[in-house]
Design a protein around this motif. Structure first.
Motif, PDB file in Angstrom:
ATOM      1  N   GLU A 141       0.815  -1.220   0.000  1.00  0.00           N
ATOM      2  CA  GLU A 141       0.000   0.000   0.000  1.00  0.00           C
ATOM      3  C   GLU A 141       0.846   1.267   0.000  1.00  0.00           C
ATOM      4  O   GLU A 141       0.409   2.306   0.500  1.00  0.00           O
ATOM      5  N   ASN A 145      -0.800   4.624  -1.078  1.00  0.00           N
ATOM      6  CA  ASN A 145      -1.804   5.269  -0.222  1.00  0.00           C
ATOM      7  C   ASN A 145      -1.349   5.511   1.209  1.00  0.00           C
ATOM      8  O   ASN A 145      -1.883   6.387   1.896  1.00  0.00           O
ATOM      9  N   ASP A 194      -6.253   2.720   2.058  1.00  0.00           N
ATOM     10  CA  ASP A 194      -6.746   3.562   0.959  1.00  0.00           C
ATOM     11  C   ASP A 194      -7.798   4.558   1.435  1.00  0.00           C
ATOM     12  O   ASP A 194      -8.588   5.069   0.646  1.00  0.00           O
ATOM     13  N   TYR A 196     -10.554   6.035  -1.187  1.00  0.00           N
ATOM     14  CA  TYR A 196     -10.074   6.128  -2.566  1.00  0.00           C
ATOM     15  C   TYR A 196     -10.045   4.765  -3.263  1.00  0.00           C
ATOM     16  O   TYR A 196      -9.534   4.644  -4.364  1.00  0.00           O
TER      17      TYR A 196
END
Length: 688
Positions: A6, A9, A81, A160
């Motif tokens: 990730e 993000n 996210d 998102y």
């Protein structure tokens, strides 16, 4: 938090948590399930409570693992996210004194899709009292099991994860989620929640047909039990949504939508989709009423009880512009023009952030103003559009000009009066229309720029060229032939009678023995051709205009091409059939002394441009009686073939006129008599 790869993000998410962690005693717990990117290094910048567990294809089990490391009274669940937007509501909640009856808190999750200004809110349970029996369940789309009341807060976070503009991300999520859901459904085919989630997954991937197929399965599983329907009303909402998305708007959609609203009158999405359905069914007043109801609920959404139903998503809260646009469109269709104006005014005041509708709204404003015959109310709007000078401006003005063509004189004058004060070319055009300026003034302004970039509604320039030979020499050479043709088409559409009268005057003023420049010859050729096809000339006028057409056309050709083109008949070096036709007509004129050869060229001219057969007949009639019978027979056959083509195409009046003209040239040929009989018979059949 649980994470895997990730790094895109993660920092945004962790930075958003800092203000919350400063205000309340807290710990940041992150479980990594196998990252191979830079995620672990980023996490270490923010917390030392980082743990590692291999991914086991079970979201709930992994979520429960993360909760197992927590030591605080309250647990906040967040994903990488996501971004904490408003943390104050969480601070207020955890600092308050809550009894054991309170099990957690609700906050608003706002889904960011990537579409301009689109924010889709969903109330979600994210803060929970840590207890021995608190856990998540569900391999995919896991759900918390909470004992106690969930209190609403003003806290919000941005999600998102559904950036629909990122096709790679959406495809990856679709493959992962759909695979897990299908595996679970193999174990439990009657799990309507997983069936619903699979339908949503297909919908987000853009497969509306499959989404509808899956949601109907879920619906049939709960439709047998009224209580079950009420508990899972979100499935009914999805049925209506996916029906509409798949292009269905029959009675079944209406029935399910109305049934849903009986159980939950505040269901905003269902009301919106029902309004769409009625519009597609052309039940405009019903559609209008439901759009009106939708707008009222959106305006008061913060006070609605449905806002706190965490099972229901709200996809249409950002669709108010679409609603007003559709309401305006329907109002026009049913003749409620003032009502339509109310909605276009709202759309203008909304600054039209949604570009999808802006151009259509602008054109709708023009349509309404023309229908009502008044433009003053929107004068500032028109000025701002015209000053913008972009592609949208051109489209709006072009639409206004198209409507101007069909408007009454009073409406035309009202429109032109509004724009006559503009200090630009468009202002000059409208002053000319009102008689406050001359076409020569307009033409001179245009020729200071590039007249070939002008829209056809500046066609009045041609009147100036037809009036002023000097201006023709200054500016006529700048106009391409295509621009001349575009201007002529516009004059024919908007000023037909005036254009016919001026064209007659212009063509009849040309002396066939005088010196004519190339620019004037080109203009005269096209004006004469327009008159020849206008159907407004008597026999004598037609002959006179045709003579000007051949004269100016010859000068035009001889200016463009070397004499060798004519001597060797290099027709393939010419641009179009009209130029080939003119070449053969020139050669026929040059061969007048040799009747046989002249007829040969006339026949060739007729073959390449049969629409100009009347002109060929005029020249043929002027030849002496010494023409070769063989050549005359060939020409006769060609004329008869043209008659037959017109009959086949159903152009009976044109065919009859051609037969009559042929009779004046070749006499009472029995074949012409047969064609005339056939035409009369077909006309009789058509009438009956």
């Amino acid at each position: 938090m649980m994470i895997k790869n990730e790094e895109i993000n993660l920092r945004r998410c962790l930075e958003s948590l800092k203000p919350l962690m400063k205000e309340v005693s807290s710990e940041l717990i992150i479980v990594d399930t196998g990252s191979t990117d830079n995620s672990v290094e980023i996490v270490k910048e923010y917390t030392d409570k980082l743990f590692f567990h291999p991914w086991n294809n079970d979201f709930a089990a992994m979520r429960n693992t993360t909760i197992g490391y927590a030591t605080g009274e309250w647990v906040l669940i967040i994903d990488a996210d996501e971004e904490l937007e408003n943390y104050k509501g969480i601070v207020e909640f955890v600092k308050a004194k809550h009894g054991k009856s309170v099990g957690g808190a609700l906050m608003t999750v706002i889904n960011i899709t990537g579409r301009k200004n689109e924010r889709l809110p969903l109330m979600s349970a994210r803060v929970f009292r840590r207890a021995a029996d608190f856990c998540y369940s569900g391999v995919i789309h896991n759900q918390p099991h909470v004992k106690g009341q969930l209190l609403p807060t003003e806290a919000s976070l941005l999600h998102y994860g559904y950036m629909t503009t990122d096709s790679e991300l959406m495809n990856k999520k679709f493959q992962r989620t759909s695979l897990l859901l299908k595996k679970e459904l193999e174990k439990d085919p009657e799990n309507f929640y997983y069936r619903y989630q699979l339908a949503v997954t297909y919908s987000m991937y853009g497969d509306n047909k499959q989404a509808l197929h899956e949601i109907l399965k879920a619906y049939h599983l709960i439709n047998r039990d009224e209580a079950l329907l009420k508990q899972n009303i979100y499935i009914l909402g999805a049925v209506v949504q996916f029906y509409v998305a798949a292009g269905y708007y029959d009675e079944e959609v209406v029935t399910i939508a109305l049934k849903t609203l009986e159980m939950q009158p505040e269901y905003v999405d269902v009301i919106f989709f029902l309004a769409q359905t009625y519009a597609l069914r052309e039940e405009f007043e019903k559609s209008y009423q439901y759009y009106d109801r939708y707008l009222l609920l959106v305006e008061n959404f913060a006070q609605l009880k449905i806002r706190y139903d965490i099972s229901i998503s709200h996809y249409t809260l950002n669709n108010t512009i679409e609603a007003h646009f559709n309401m305006a469109t329907m109002s026009i269709k049913v003749g409620e023009l003032e009502r339509a104006k109310k909605h276009t005014a709202i759309l203008m005041n909304s600054e039209m952030k949604n570009e999808e509708f802006r151009g259509s709204v602008y054109k709708m404003i023009v349509q309404l103003d023309y229908a009502l015959g008044s433009f003053a109310e929107n004068y500032q709007f028109y000025q701002s559009v015209i000053k913008a000078g972009d592609e949208l401006t051109a489209a709006v003005v072009e639409d206004a000009e198209t409507r101007w063509q069909g408007a009454s004189i009073e409406v035309r004058d009202a429109y032109s009066s509004m724009f006559a004060e503009l200090p630009d070319l468009y202002g000059t055009l409208n002053r000319v229309r009102l008689g406050r300026s001359t076409v020569a003034d307009l033409a001179k302004e245009i020729f200071r720029k590039d007249p070939n970039q002008m829209q056809p509604y500046f066609s009045l320039t041609l009147f100036a060229l037809m009036q002023d030979d000097l201006l023709c020499e200054i500016g006529g050479q700048l106009l391409t032939e295509q621009t001349i043709l575009n201007f002529m088409k516009h004059l024919e559409d908007c000023h037909r009678q005036e254009f016919l009268n001026r064209s007659r005057q212009y063509v009849f003023s040309i002396e066939l023995t005088g010196a004519v420049t190339y620019s004037k010859a080109r203009l005269a050729k096209n004006i004469a051709k327009y008159l020849l096809f206008s159907g407004a000339l008597d026999e004598q006028e037609y002959r006179q205009v045709f003579a000007v057409y051949l004269y100016s056309g010859s000068i035009y050709l001889q200016t463009l091409y070397n004499e060798i083109v004519f001597a060797k008949e290099l027709v393939f070096d010419l641009k179009n059939v009209e130029e080939i036709y003119l070449l053969y007509m020139m050669l026929a004129e040059r061969s007048k002394s040799d009747g046989s050869k002249s007829v040969q060229y006339l026949r060739k001219a007729l073959e390449v441009y049969p629409d100009m057969s009347r002109g060929v007949e005029i020249i043929l009639g002027s030849l002496s009686d010494k023409e070769d019978d063989g050549e005359m027979e060939q020409l006769t056959k060609q004329l008869l073939a043209n008659v037959e083509s017109l009959i086949t195409a159903g152009q009976l009046e044109e065919a009859l006129n051609m037969v009559n003209e042929c009779e004046t040239i070749i006499g009472g040929d029995v074949r012409l008599f047969a064609y005339k009989t056939l035409i009369i018979k077909k006309r009789h059949e058509t009438i009956n």
